[in-house]
Scaffold this motif. Structure first.
Motif, PDB file in Angstrom:
ATOM      1  N   LEU A   1      40.884  45.789  28.962  1.00  0.00           N
ATOM      2  CA  LEU A   1      40.493  44.687  28.071  1.00  0.00           C
ATOM      3  C   LEU A   1      39.123  44.130  28.432  1.00  0.00           C
ATOM      4  O   LEU A   1      38.696  43.113  27.876  1.00  0.00           O
ATOM      5  CB  LEU A   1      41.543  43.575  28.128  1.00  0.00           C
ATOM      6  CG  LEU A   1      42.928  43.942  27.573  1.00  0.00           C
ATOM      7  CD1 LEU A   1      43.940  42.850  27.888  1.00  0.00           C
ATOM      8  CD2 LEU A   1      42.852  44.193  26.069  1.00  0.00           C
ATOM      9  N   GLY A   2      38.445  44.804  29.362  1.00  0.00           N
ATOM     10  CA  GLY A   2      37.075  44.417  29.715  1.00  0.00           C
ATOM     11  C   GLY A   2      36.969  43.215  30.627  1.00  0.00           C
ATOM     12  O   GLY A   2      35.912  42.560  30.686  1.00  0.00           O
ATOM     13  N   ALA A   3      38.034  42.915  31.375  1.00  0.00           N
ATOM     14  CA  ALA A   3      38.042  41.707  32.192  1.00  0.00           C
ATOM     15  C   ALA A   3      37.222  41.865  33.463  1.00  0.00           C
ATOM     16  O   ALA A   3      37.226  42.927  34.108  1.00  0.00           O
ATOM     17  CB  ALA A   3      39.472  41.337  32.567  1.00  0.00           C
ATOM     18  N   THR A   4      36.530  40.793  33.829  1.00  0.00           N
ATOM     19  CA  THR A   4      35.924  40.697  35.151  1.00  0.00           C
ATOM     20  C   THR A   4      37.006  40.231  36.132  1.00  0.00           C
ATOM     21  O   THR A   4      38.107  39.857  35.731  1.00  0.00           O
ATOM     22  CB  THR A   4      34.780  39.672  35.156  1.00  0.00           C
ATOM     23  OG1 THR A   4      35.314  38.375  34.867  1.00  0.00           O
ATOM     24  CG2 THR A   4      33.722  40.029  34.114  1.00  0.00           C
ATOM     25  N   VAL A   5      36.686  40.248  37.425  1.00  0.00           N
ATOM     26  CA  VAL A   5      37.643  39.767  38.423  1.00  0.00           C
ATOM     27  C   VAL A   5      38.012  38.310  38.133  1.00  0.00           C
ATOM     28  O   VAL A   5      39.175  37.915  38.199  1.00  0.00           O
ATOM     29  CB  VAL A   5      37.068  39.908  39.842  1.00  0.00           C
ATOM     30  CG1 VAL A   5      37.995  39.232  40.854  1.00  0.00           C
ATOM     31  CG2 VAL A   5      36.880  41.373  40.192  1.00  0.00           C
ATOM     32  N   SER A   6      37.023  37.500  37.783  1.00  0.00           N
ATOM     33  CA  SER A   6      37.280  36.094  37.481  1.00  0.00           C
ATOM     34  C   SER A   6      38.176  35.961  36.248  1.00  0.00           C
ATOM     35  O   SER A   6      39.112  35.137  36.231  1.00  0.00           O
ATOM     36  CB  SER A   6      35.965  35.359  37.253  1.00  0.00           C
ATOM     37  OG  SER A   6      36.190  34.025  36.857  1.00  0.00           O
ATOM     38  N   GLU A   7      37.924  36.746  35.216  1.00  0.00           N
ATOM     39  CA  GLU A   7      38.745  36.677  33.999  1.00  0.00           C
ATOM     40  C   GLU A   7      40.174  37.145  34.274  1.00  0.00           C
ATOM     41  O   GLU A   7      41.132  36.598  33.725  1.00  0.00           O
ATOM     42  CB  GLU A   7      38.105  37.506  32.898  1.00  0.00           C
ATOM     43  CG  GLU A   7      36.838  36.862  32.331  1.00  0.00           C
ATOM     44  CD  GLU A   7      36.085  37.777  31.398  1.00  0.00           C
ATOM     45  OE1 GLU A   7      35.465  37.283  30.441  1.00  0.00           O
ATOM     46  OE2 GLU A   7      36.103  39.019  31.630  1.00  0.00           O
ATOM     47  N   ARG A   8      40.301  38.143  35.143  1.00  0.00           N
ATOM     48  CA  ARG A   8      41.646  38.603  35.496  1.00  0.00           C
ATOM     49  C   ARG A   8      42.415  37.489  36.197  1.00  0.00           C
ATOM     50  O   ARG A   8      43.605  37.278  35.943  1.00  0.00           O
ATOM     51  CB  ARG A   8      41.566  39.829  36.394  1.00  0.00           C
ATOM     52  CG  ARG A   8      42.931  40.390  36.802  1.00  0.00           C
ATOM     53  CD  ARG A   8      42.790  41.620  37.682  1.00  0.00           C
ATOM     54  NE  ARG A   8      41.976  42.613  37.015  1.00  0.00           N
ATOM     55  CZ  ARG A   8      40.886  43.168  37.545  1.00  0.00           C
ATOM     56  NH1 ARG A   8      40.479  42.814  38.745  1.00  0.00           N
ATOM     57  NH2 ARG A   8      40.207  44.074  36.868  1.00  0.00           N
ATOM     58  N   ARG A   9      41.776  36.779  37.094  1.00  0.00           N
ATOM     59  CA  ARG A   9      42.438  35.679  37.781  1.00  0.00           C
ATOM     60  C   ARG A   9      42.818  34.575  36.800  1.00  0.00           C
ATOM     61  O   ARG A   9      43.876  33.948  36.933  1.00  0.00           O
ATOM     62  CB  ARG A   9      41.531  35.125  38.888  1.00  0.00           C
ATOM     63  CG  ARG A   9      41.379  36.060  40.083  1.00  0.00           C
ATOM     64  CD  ARG A   9      42.720  36.348  40.712  1.00  0.00           C
ATOM     65  NE  ARG A   9      42.651  37.391  41.723  1.00  0.00           N
ATOM     66  CZ  ARG A   9      43.713  37.986  42.246  1.00  0.00           C
ATOM     67  NH1 ARG A   9      44.924  37.646  41.826  1.00  0.00           N
ATOM     68  NH2 ARG A   9      43.584  38.914  43.158  1.00  0.00           N
ATOM     69  N   ARG A  10      41.979  34.346  35.820  1.00  0.00           N
ATOM     70  CA  ARG A  10      42.323  33.369  34.782  1.00  0.00           C
ATOM     71  C   ARG A  10      43.560  33.827  34.016  1.00  0.00           C
ATOM     72  O   ARG A  10      44.449  33.020  33.705  1.00  0.00           O
ATOM     73  CB  ARG A  10      41.144  33.174  33.834  1.00  0.00           C
ATOM     74  CG  ARG A  10      39.971  32.417  34.431  1.00  0.00           C
ATOM     75  CD  ARG A  10      38.768  32.459  33.517  1.00  0.00           C
ATOM     76  NE  ARG A  10      39.055  31.857  32.205  1.00  0.00           N
ATOM     77  CZ  ARG A  10      38.246  31.974  31.147  1.00  0.00           C
ATOM     78  NH1 ARG A  10      37.113  32.688  31.237  1.00  0.00           N
ATOM     79  NH2 ARG A  10      38.572  31.388  30.003  1.00  0.00           N
ATOM     80  N   ALA A  11      43.620  35.112  33.715  1.00  0.00           N
ATOM     81  CA  ALA A  11      44.784  35.649  33.006  1.00  0.00           C
ATOM     82  C   ALA A  11      46.043  35.505  33.858  1.00  0.00           C
ATOM     83  O   ALA A  11      47.106  35.110  33.367  1.00  0.00           O
ATOM     84  CB  ALA A  11      44.548  37.110  32.641  1.00  0.00           C
ATOM     85  N   PHE A  12      45.926  35.793  35.163  1.00  0.00           N
ATOM     86  CA  PHE A  12      47.085  35.658  36.053  1.00  0.00           C
ATOM     87  C   PHE A  12      47.550  34.204  36.129  1.00  0.00           C
ATOM     88  O   PHE A  12      48.737  33.926  36.243  1.00  0.00           O
ATOM     89  CB  PHE A  12      46.749  36.168  37.447  1.00  0.00           C
ATOM     90  CG  PHE A  12      46.836  37.665  37.614  1.00  0.00           C
ATOM     91  CD1 PHE A  12      46.833  38.513  36.514  1.00  0.00           C
ATOM     92  CD2 PHE A  12      46.930  38.227  38.865  1.00  0.00           C
ATOM     93  CE1 PHE A  12      46.911  39.887  36.662  1.00  0.00           C
ATOM     94  CE2 PHE A  12      47.018  39.597  39.045  1.00  0.00           C
ATOM     95  CZ  PHE A  12      47.005  40.438  37.948  1.00  0.00           C
ATOM     96  N   SER A  13      46.620  33.268  36.056  1.00  0.00           N
ATOM     97  CA  SER A  13      46.984  31.851  36.186  1.00  0.00           C
ATOM     98  C   SER A  13      47.798  31.359  34.992  1.00  0.00           C
ATOM     99  O   SER A  13      48.528  30.370  35.106  1.00  0.00           O
ATOM    100  CB  SER A  13      45.726  30.996  36.345  1.00  0.00           C
ATOM    101  OG  SER A  13      45.025  30.871  35.116  1.00  0.00           O
ATOM    102  N   THR A  14      47.686  32.026  33.866  1.00  0.00           N
ATOM    103  CA  THR A  14      48.464  31.642  32.681  1.00  0.00           C
ATOM    104  C   THR A  14      49.645  32.581  32.442  1.00  0.00           C
ATOM    105  O   THR A  14      50.317  32.485  31.419  1.00  0.00           O
ATOM    106  CB  THR A  14      47.579  31.628  31.424  1.00  0.00           C
ATOM    107  OG1 THR A  14      47.053  32.949  31.193  1.00  0.00           O
ATOM    108  CG2 THR A  14      46.424  30.643  31.576  1.00  0.00           C
TER     109      THR A  14
END
Length: 427
Positions: free
Chosen positions: A287-300
């Motif tokens: 889905l083109g996620a950066t490490v930071s975006e992946r962590r945001r996804a995990f947080s939700t």
């Protein structure tokens, strides 16, 4: 038949097709493929993006539905379960015997109720691996039995049965000379393999008695391996249903059915291993996620750890908490433990209550009697490894870890109903 009865008959078919964790993953894969899911190879590149996919790693299977509008920060709704059950595993040099009877060398797997395995016709099931690495599933059909000692030779047996796991848990499988017989060869020949080519195997015993609905009004269900194929099946049917009518704005729906929970989950296909994180990272990458975006996804993200739990036993009520006494057909359990043997917290409990209300399903709270230490699940392991909020739930059972467990007909289908709502909802 009612929806609950249809679900229980399909659960019976799934359990029957799944005498080992490898068979459970294979049968899930068969059903997913029929529903339009694509099996991906972990050694190959994945294209990513929306779709319905799954991978198998030994006796574990991870399947997911990525909605059409998923982005780099879309969260994951994960239902975690496990494919293995307490049993007996074939040792090396498994052909043993004496006094003209052929026996099998087995090692106790997990924590089975030993006495429940006596005097049952058992099969051997699992995988055989040849010298070139080819894996073949095998299921022997009725082959073994742990014969109990006659009461005439142990008059005090009804005052307390104690079984020595090494001396007395050696099943018989025939008449003959152990020096010339070959149990492993028998299994190999049954699936068209040359016994000389077998270089490795993972084979367990499983009860062959068919699952059954019974009771005054057909309200009870008995089967082997309800812990925890009842949860795997609930998640599987829910994911297939969501995959048919996926919410384009919903989370990435994930079924994570691990192996080896009954022996601690510390394996490449267990919840302590990297298999779920590997898959989530690769979905995120697609889905083109950066490490930071992946962590945001995990947080939700949110994980429902679904594993069987205890209903109150009418013959042993003192073993249960005096105020919290779940009953069969009272709805799935919300499992709570102050020492984090279950991962449920107040926020997770409230989320579970919302999901059940939306699904129109009652639920029950389970907590152990203070002098009865409880088991654990993949829930705390997943929460610790990934940092994803997790709640522990499950189908109430009697006779947990017996060769043949007991649940209410209504409860497995209710768990699947809540799972379907969960897969399509941002919690």
């Amino acid at each position: 038949m009612s929806e609950a009865e249809n679900h229980i008959q399909d659960l019976a078919a799934y359990v029957t097709a799944s005498p080992s964790s490898f068979h459970a993953a294979h049968e899930a894969a068969r059903r997913l493929t029929s529903a339009g899911f694509t099996r991906l190879d972990e050694a190959q590149e994945w294209t990513g993006g929306p779709g319905k996919n799954f991978i198998i790693r030994d006796g574990a299977i991870i399947a997911w539905v990525t909605p059409s509008n998923a982005t780099a920060v879309t969260g994951f709704n994960i239902l975690g379960a496990h494919t293995d059950s307490p049993s007996f595993k074939l040792k090396p040099k498994p052909t043993t015997g004496k006094f003209g009877m052929l026996q099998a060398g087995v090692e106790v797997y997990g924590g089975p109720l030993l006495n429940s395995w006596l005097d049952r016709e058992l099969q051997l099931a699992g995988r055989l691996v040849t010298l070139d690495g080819t894996q073949t599933l095998v299921a022997s059909g009725p082959l073994l039995r742990f014969p109990q000692l006659a009461i005439h030779l142990d008059r005090g047996v009804n005052d307390g049965l104690v079984l020595d796991k090494q001396q007395q848990m050696n099943p018989v499988w025939g008449i003959g000379d152990a020096g010339t017989a070959d149990l492993l060869g028998l299994l190999a020949s049954g699936v068209g393999l040359d016994p000389a080519d077998i270089a490795g195997y993972d084979v367990v015993a499983a009860d062959t008695q068919a699952p059954a609905v019974f009771g005054a009004e057909g309200e009870l269900f008995a089967s082997g391996r309800l812990d925890n194929l009842s949860s795997v099946h609930a998640g599987l049917t829910a994911l297939i249903a969501v995959g048919t009518v996926a919410n384009p704005e919903g989370p990435v729906a994930v079924l994570a059915a691990f192996d080896h929970e009954e022996v601690g989950s510390a394996s490449r296909s267990g919840a302590c291993g990297p298999v779920l994180e590997d898959v989530l990272v690769r979905i995120s990458d697609g889905l083109g996620a950066t490490v930071s975006e992946r962590r945001r996804a995990f947080s939700t993200s949110f994980c429902v750890s679904a594993d069987a739990g205890h209903a109150v036993h009418p013959n042993y009520p003192e073993r249960h908490d005096p105020a919290n006494r779940p009953v069969l057909n009272g709805g799935p359990l919300l499992k709570i433990n102050a020492n984090q043997r279950y991962a449920t917290d107040g926020v997770g409990a409230a989320a579970w209550a919302r999901l059940c209300r939306t699904a129109g399903v009652p639920y029950q709270e389970f907590v152990s009697n203070n002098v009865m230490p409880c088991g654990s699940t993949i829930g705390p392991l997943t929460a610790t490894r990934l940092g994803i909020r997790t709640v522990d739930v499950g189908t109430p059972l009697l006779s947990m870890h017996s060769a043949r467990e007991l649940c209410g007909v209504q409860d497995p289908g209710r768990l699947a109903q809540v799972a379907e709502v969960f897969f399509g909802t941002v919690v």
